[in-house]
Motif scaffolding. Structure first.
Motif, PDB file in Angstrom:
ATOM      1  N   ALA A  46       0.825  -1.207   0.000  1.00 28.16           N
ATOM      2  CA  ALA A  46       0.000   0.000   0.000  1.00 28.16           C
ATOM      3  C   ALA A  46       0.861   1.260   0.000  1.00 28.16           C
ATOM      4  O   ALA A  46       0.537   2.242  -0.682  1.00 28.16           O
TER       5      ALA A  46
ATOM      6  N   ALA B 212       0.697   4.007  -2.902  1.00 27.19           N
ATOM      7  CA  ALA B 212       0.310   5.356  -2.469  1.00 27.19           C
ATOM      8  C   ALA B 212       1.352   6.368  -2.941  1.00 27.19           C
ATOM      9  O   ALA B 212       1.008   7.451  -3.440  1.00 27.19           O
TER      10      ALA B 212
ATOM     11  N   ALA C  90       0.841   6.841  -6.630  1.00 25.62           N
ATOM     12  CA  ALA C  90      -0.352   7.644  -6.905  1.00 25.62           C
ATOM     13  C   ALA C  90      -0.098   9.127  -6.624  1.00 25.62           C
ATOM     14  O   ALA C  90      -0.509   9.991  -7.401  1.00 25.62           O
TER      15      ALA C  90
ATOM     16  N   GLU D  68      -5.140   7.003  -8.829  1.00 30.66           N
ATOM     17  CA  GLU D  68      -5.347   6.466  -7.483  1.00 30.66           C
ATOM     18  C   GLU D  68      -6.177   5.182  -7.534  1.00 30.66           C
ATOM     19  O   GLU D  68      -5.847   4.188  -6.867  1.00 30.66           O
ATOM     20  N   GLU D  69      -7.227   5.183  -8.329  1.00 30.99           N
ATOM     21  CA  GLU D  69      -8.080   3.996  -8.440  1.00 30.99           C
ATOM     22  C   GLU D  69      -7.290   2.806  -8.994  1.00 30.99           C
ATOM     23  O   GLU D  69      -7.404   1.680  -8.494  1.00 30.99           O
TER      24      GLU D  69
ATOM     25  N   CYS E 136      -4.072   2.375  -8.792  1.00 32.87           N
ATOM     26  CA  CYS E 136      -3.117   1.958  -7.762  1.00 32.87           C
ATOM     27  C   CYS E 136      -3.809   1.136  -6.681  1.00 32.87           C
ATOM     28  O   CYS E 136      -3.289   0.105  -6.245  1.00 32.87           O
ATOM     29  N   TYR E 137      -4.978   1.578  -6.249  1.00 30.30           N
ATOM     30  CA  TYR E 137      -5.726   0.826  -5.243  1.00 30.30           C
ATOM     31  C   TYR E 137      -6.052  -0.571  -5.755  1.00 30.30           C
ATOM     32  O   TYR E 137      -5.936  -1.558  -5.012  1.00 30.30           O
ATOM     33  N   ALA E 138      -6.426  -0.675  -7.023  1.00 35.34           N
ATOM     34  CA  ALA E 138      -6.775  -1.975  -7.605  1.00 35.34           C
ATOM     35  C   ALA E 138      -5.610  -2.955  -7.487  1.00 35.34           C
ATOM     36  O   ALA E 138      -5.830  -4.166  -7.356  1.00 35.34           O
ATOM     37  N   GLN E 139      -4.395  -2.444  -7.496  1.00 35.48           N
ATOM     38  CA  GLN E 139      -3.227  -3.320  -7.357  1.00 35.48           C
ATOM     39  C   GLN E 139      -3.142  -3.953  -5.966  1.00 35.48           C
ATOM     40  O   GLN E 139      -2.483  -4.982  -5.788  1.00 35.48           O
ATOM     41  N   THR E 140      -3.780  -3.327  -4.978  1.00 37.45           N
ATOM     42  CA  THR E 140      -3.719  -3.869  -3.619  1.00 37.45           C
ATOM     43  C   THR E 140      -4.796  -4.926  -3.356  1.00 37.45           C
ATOM     44  O   THR E 140      -4.654  -5.718  -2.418  1.00 37.45           O
ATOM     45  N   ILE E 141      -5.843  -4.949  -4.171  1.00 40.82           N
ATOM     46  CA  ILE E 141      -6.983  -5.848  -3.926  1.00 40.82           C
ATOM     47  C   ILE E 141      -6.571  -7.310  -3.798  1.00 40.82           C
ATOM     48  O   ILE E 141      -6.969  -7.985  -2.847  1.00 40.82           O
TER      49      ILE E 141
ATOM     50  N   ARG F 197      -3.412  -6.994   2.007  1.00 43.01           N
ATOM     51  CA  ARG F 197      -4.751  -6.404   2.156  1.00 43.01           C
ATOM     52  C   ARG F 197      -5.623  -7.292   3.035  1.00 43.01           C
ATOM     53  O   ARG F 197      -6.292  -6.814   3.953  1.00 43.01           O
TER      54      ARG F 197
END
Length: 141
Positions: A87, A91, A94, A110-111, A113-118, A123
């Protein structure tokens, strides 16, 4: 920045514009009008003023060992360490990429980048730790 530190006045007056990116980075950091004021006047700012205008995050009084800024940096690093490395990495990406584009594009970055953490184990660990009311044990996976 150690309290009392200042930008080199000779360089500032000799080169109000240079190839170091100051005319592009400074306005993005402190705003256009204040950046123009500082660049056009070559005014020197000390650590306290630099902090008050948002140019730096911290000012520390120098200690006898001369490593006060280093010690503050270590303290910040200790605050960052418990965070999930995956994360933190996305972050940072992003923030860095988002600052170069408009807000809508930045939000898309940002979206993404967040998708990479799912799909990451980190996570899941973070969610479990929250549910179990315990500190997470991230592994960077």
């Amino acid at each position: 920045m150690p309290a009392g530190s200042k930008r080199d006045p000779l360089l500032a007056k000799a080169e109000p514009i240079s190839n170091s990116g100051g005319t592009q980075r400074l306005p993005r950091t402190i705003g256009v009008s204040l950046a123009k004021e500082l660049i056009f006047s070559a005014r020197i700012v000390d650590g306290e003023e630099a902090k008050s205008i948002g140019l730096i995050s911290h000012v520390v009084d120098q200690n006898e060992a001369g490593d006060a800024a280093y010690r503050r940096a270590l303290a910040l690093a200790k605050e960052f360490l418990p965070q999930g490395p995956v994360a933190m990495r996305v972050a940072k990406l992003a923030i860095n990429q988002g600052m170069e584009v408009d807000l809508v594009t930045g939000l898309a970055i940002e979206e993404a980048c967040y998708a990479q953490t799912i799909p990451t184990k980190d996570r899941i660990e973070g969610l479990l730790a929250f549910k179990e009311k315990r500190p997470p044990r991230y592994k960077g996976e």
